[in-house]
Design an enzyme around this catalytic site. Sequence first.
Site, mmCIF file in Angstrom:
data_model
loop_
_atom_site.group_PDB
_atom_site.id
_atom_site.type_symbol
_atom_site.label_atom_id
_atom_site.label_comp_id
_atom_site.label_asym_id
_atom_site.label_seq_id
_atom_site.Cartn_x
_atom_site.Cartn_y
_atom_site.Cartn_z
ATOM 1 N N ASP A 203 -0.163 130.925 40.581
ATOM 2 C CA ASP A 203 0.231 133.308 40.309
ATOM 3 C C ASP A 203 1.800 132.805 39.594
ATOM 4 O O ASP A 203 2.212 132.740 39.595
ATOM 5 C CB ASP A 203 0.304 133.117 42.249
ATOM 6 C CG ASP A 203 -0.862 133.700 42.315
ATOM 7 O OD1 ASP A 203 -1.745 134.193 42.726
ATOM 8 O OD2 ASP A 203 -0.197 132.569 44.136
ATOM 9 N N ASP B 270 -12.935 138.748 46.227
ATOM 10 C CA ASP B 270 -11.864 139.267 47.498
ATOM 11 C C ASP B 270 -12.622 139.734 48.315
ATOM 12 O O ASP B 270 -13.152 140.652 48.197
ATOM 13 C CB ASP B 270 -10.911 140.225 46.997
ATOM 14 C CG ASP B 270 -10.306 139.778 46.048
ATOM 15 O OD1 ASP B 270 -10.027 138.270 45.577
ATOM 16 O OD2 ASP B 270 -9.085 139.370 45.430
#
Lengths: 213, 257
Positions: free
Chosen positions: B12, B131
Amino acid sequence: MTIAVIDYGMGNLHSVAKALEHVTHEHVVITRDPRVIGGATRLVLPGQGAIRDCMGELERTELKGLVQELLAAQAKPLLGICVGQQMLMDASEENGGTTCLGFLPGKVRYFGQNLLDENGERLKVPHMGWNQVSQRQDHPVWEGIEDGTRFYFVHSYYVEAERDGDVFGTTRYAGIDAHVATGQDTVFAVQFHPEKSAGNGLRLLENFVTWAP
Amino acid sequence: MGLAKRIIPCLDVDAGRVVKGVNFVGIRDAGDPVEVAKRYNQQGADEITFLDITASHEDRATTVEMVSHIAGEVFIPLTVGGGIRTCDDIRTMLNAGADKVSINTAAVINPSFVREAAERFGNQCIVVAIDAKRVSADDETLRWEIFTHGGRKPTGLDAVEWARKMVDLGAGELLLTSMDRDGTRVGFDLALTRAISDAVPVPVIASGGVGNLDHLVEGITKGGADAVLAASIFHFGEYSIPHAKRYLAEHGIEMRL
């Protein structure tokens, strides 16, 4: 001394060019210029996406004839990668049947749908990830690479060559021994991505750039 | 012997640094993305996923540069996600050396973008990130919905149906994250992973919730995942990639060792 990565408009050629640059000091160029391709010392024929689009773009960019000529002349080493391997065959089952370059006798077949593995788990298509390659014949391109080494694959169709002599490596998936390395004379072609197969993939590319058939 | 399951460390990246992850409280710096990617490559990672969580526009250029650096030194598949909204965004990332792009919010806003992208660049480089969050009550049949904005915004879309639709439109792979589990370190949502994996013909990468190596094993054996993605367990040296691979292999999972 130029290695030409043939750019007929399909797929991502940057990875393969970067990997070649990593293993050679020779000039690596991504090109669709017939003069550059004709004058290069080695050729890389990549390919991604649907084979009909690849063949279509090869024709549209007027490179099909040149590639066929260069294949027939057997004048310089050529490495086919992924759909670039498949395009060397007579025809593919993909897109309802696609005529290919016809350099090697044989077909490109579909793995199939709704496949299960020995544990009853759904077998995914595309065949994506690291699988083992059994070396069926010695070849300078295998130099220093152990039999059974894993390479990175992404494909739903696979090559089935007619002549055993054209098969240099196989990989088992979905109960099929796919012909994942094929070739003849100055041509070597692989279904997997050497440019994405870490150290062994780089070794294969290095072997290709020093191969003197 | 056959196709190996994959372990994918996830970077990330915020403003040019690897951070702990979008859903963690108190972001912790985990280093320079190029150095981190090189380390994982040396350790035998099967792929690398680079998730750009940078908010500001000017830092995007940094991301492209970073992807290009990584691609020049790391010769394993590289997926780039975060802020991929147009075919031009995809082209930019592929030119920088990415092999696949991960599309998330843009697919929810405009599903046909997935088709357009797959037709233009090939299914093999289009990953759709899903998600999902559990929305069923405890006594109901399990049901998950797609959420955007880091799990804050519901869309009303059923996760299993959505997964099928994304594959029909051309997704070559799905990156499935449980928003209930992300950052919790209690393990994947195995029922979700299994439901999606059984519903689609393409490979599924399980993500969200990994806290130990048994979680990776379960994601594959119980969840049916083809690949497992984790960030924090690798970033801070808790586990190394070779250690994780050996552990999975000892549990009967085919690995590239």
